[in-house]
Design a protein around this motif. Structure first.
Motif, mmCIF file in Angstrom:
data_model
loop_
_atom_site.group_PDB
_atom_site.id
_atom_site.type_symbol
_atom_site.label_atom_id
_atom_site.label_comp_id
_atom_site.label_asym_id
_atom_site.label_seq_id
_atom_site.Cartn_x
_atom_site.Cartn_y
_atom_site.Cartn_z
ATOM 1 N N GLY A 92 -2.560 8.210 -17.526
ATOM 2 C CA GLY A 92 -3.696 9.021 -17.094
ATOM 3 C C GLY A 92 -4.201 8.709 -15.706
ATOM 4 O O GLY A 92 -5.004 9.455 -15.151
ATOM 5 N N ILE A 93 -3.744 7.622 -15.123
ATOM 6 C CA ILE A 93 -4.272 7.185 -13.831
ATOM 7 C C ILE A 93 -3.957 8.183 -12.723
ATOM 8 O O ILE A 93 -4.818 8.527 -11.921
ATOM 9 N N LYS A 94 -2.747 8.672 -12.679
ATOM 10 C CA LYS A 94 -2.317 9.563 -11.599
ATOM 11 C C LYS A 94 -3.187 10.816 -11.541
ATOM 12 O O LYS A 94 -3.720 11.164 -10.490
ATOM 13 N N LYS A 95 -3.366 11.482 -12.674
ATOM 14 C CA LYS A 95 -4.165 12.704 -12.697
ATOM 15 C C LYS A 95 -5.627 12.401 -12.362
ATOM 16 O O LYS A 95 -6.256 13.126 -11.595
ATOM 17 N N SER A 96 -6.159 11.337 -12.928
ATOM 18 C CA SER A 96 -7.556 10.983 -12.649
ATOM 19 C C SER A 96 -7.757 10.669 -11.172
ATOM 20 O O SER A 96 -8.770 11.045 -10.582
ATOM 21 N N THR A 119 0.851 -1.188 0.000
ATOM 22 C CA THR A 119 0.000 0.000 0.000
ATOM 23 C C THR A 119 0.887 1.238 0.000
ATOM 24 O O THR A 119 2.028 1.196 0.437
ATOM 25 N N THR A 120 0.312 2.325 -0.493
ATOM 26 C CA THR A 120 1.011 3.600 -0.484
ATOM 27 C C THR A 120 -0.014 4.722 -0.564
ATOM 28 O O THR A 120 -1.129 4.525 -1.048
ATOM 29 N N HIS A 121 0.380 5.887 -0.100
ATOM 30 C CA HIS A 121 -0.418 7.102 -0.282
ATOM 31 C C HIS A 121 0.243 8.011 -1.301
ATOM 32 O O HIS A 121 -0.286 9.074 -1.624
ATOM 33 N N ASN A 122 1.385 7.613 -1.798
ATOM 34 C CA ASN A 122 2.184 8.440 -2.687
ATOM 35 C C ASN A 122 1.800 8.177 -4.146
ATOM 36 O O ASN A 122 2.084 7.111 -4.682
ATOM 37 N N THR A 123 1.197 9.158 -4.791
ATOM 38 C CA THR A 123 0.778 8.982 -6.188
ATOM 39 C C THR A 123 1.957 8.971 -7.149
ATOM 40 O O THR A 123 1.815 8.520 -8.282
ATOM 41 N N ASP A 124 3.132 9.427 -6.716
ATOM 42 C CA ASP A 124 4.303 9.390 -7.595
ATOM 43 C C ASP A 124 4.717 7.960 -7.932
ATOM 44 O O ASP A 124 5.402 7.733 -8.931
ATOM 45 N N ILE A 125 4.285 7.011 -7.142
ATOM 46 C CA ILE A 125 4.610 5.616 -7.432
ATOM 47 C C ILE A 125 3.959 5.179 -8.751
ATOM 48 O O ILE A 125 4.413 4.233 -9.394
ATOM 49 N N LEU A 126 2.930 5.898 -9.175
ATOM 50 C CA LEU A 126 2.294 5.590 -10.462
ATOM 51 C C LEU A 126 3.189 5.944 -11.647
ATOM 52 O O LEU A 126 2.909 5.544 -12.769
ATOM 53 N N ASP A 127 4.269 6.680 -11.396
ATOM 54 C CA ASP A 127 5.224 7.022 -12.457
ATOM 55 C C ASP A 127 6.366 6.008 -12.548
ATOM 56 O O ASP A 127 7.326 6.222 -13.272
ATOM 57 N N THR A 128 6.285 4.923 -11.812
ATOM 58 C CA THR A 128 7.380 3.955 -11.755
ATOM 59 C C THR A 128 7.069 2.738 -12.619
ATOM 60 O O THR A 128 6.186 2.760 -13.459
ATOM 61 N N TYR A 129 7.788 1.672 -12.352
ATOM 62 C CA TYR A 129 7.704 0.444 -13.148
ATOM 63 C C TYR A 129 6.533 -0.431 -12.717
ATOM 64 O O TYR A 129 6.728 -1.525 -12.186
ATOM 65 N N ILE A 130 5.324 0.047 -12.948
ATOM 66 C CA ILE A 130 4.154 -0.763 -12.643
ATOM 67 C C ILE A 130 3.228 -0.797 -13.847
ATOM 68 O O ILE A 130 3.281 0.062 -14.717
ATOM 69 N N ARG A 131 2.380 -1.825 -13.855
ATOM 70 C CA ARG A 131 1.413 -1.993 -14.936
ATOM 71 C C ARG A 131 0.021 -1.656 -14.408
ATOM 72 O O ARG A 131 -0.218 -1.663 -13.206
#
Length: 194
Positions: A170-174, A128-140
């Motif tokens: 688009g996930i991070k902004k949404s 789990t995380t609260h950090n939306t910057d993780i959406l800019d990393t190596y995940i699908r």
């Protein structure tokens, strides 16, 4: 927790290498076993491992820092390194709350790459995380889920696929715009009043 480091010198060397590669500059991890009385008459003793991190100075000298006095990020990253390397050839499931807490974003990225790119076993990380910057990393997209809490503290878990998202971009902004729920609703005026 640290018994594998004490009993397995090969693992200790691998953890040291891992820590050096991550720019921690630790020269050695010193582990000493001590015995603590668990009854007043000292008849029963409990074994306890004491850890110290040894750092090298510019003048080739060294100094040590007790595990408890070391930074939280160093302790957490060493524990991750130990768990990953000790279980490298076994299929394991890692469940970690606030996975990226206290870690530099580059360390978070490298840990995600270990699980997503370099993992040749069926080992999984659920974090789990609260950090939306993780959406800019190596995940699908299939790895992204949102937890939303209702007013009555009922939690729901939704996959990004529930919203027909096919790309991570688009996930991070949404998410930040509140499209998926799971956003902390802060009442600014109440906080200002108090």
């Amino acid at each position: 927790l640290f018994k594998p480091l004490y009993t397995n010198p090969d693992l200790k060397e691998k953890v040291l290498y891992f820590m050096k590669a991550a720019d921690f500059h630790i020269k050695d991890i010193k582990i000493q076993e001590s015995f603590i009385p668990i009854q007043e008459n000292n008849q029963n003793l409990k074994s306890r491992l004491l850890l110290q991190f040894e750092y090298e100075c510019k003048d080739k000298g060294s100094f040590t820092i007790d595990y408890e006095a070391e930074s939280i990020s160093t302790r957490i990253f060493m524990f991750f390194a130990m768990m990953i390397l000790d279980n490298y050839h076994n299929s394991k499931l890692f469940l970690i709350d606030d996975f990226d807490c206290f870690l530099h974003p580059k360390l978070v990225n490298i840990l995600l790459r270990i699980f997503n790119e370099w993992n040749d076993t069926s080992t999984q990380l659920i974090a789990t995380t609260h950090n939306t910057d993780i959406l800019d990393t190596y995940i699908r997209t299939d790895q992204v889920w949102f937890v939303d809490k209702s007013y009555y503290n009922v939690f729901t878990l939704d996959s990004v696929f529930d919203y027909n998202e096919l790309s991570v971009e688009g996930i991070k902004k949404s998410y930040q715009d509140g499209l998926y729920g799971g956003i902390q609703i802060v009442n600014d005026s109440m906080i200002k009043d108090i």
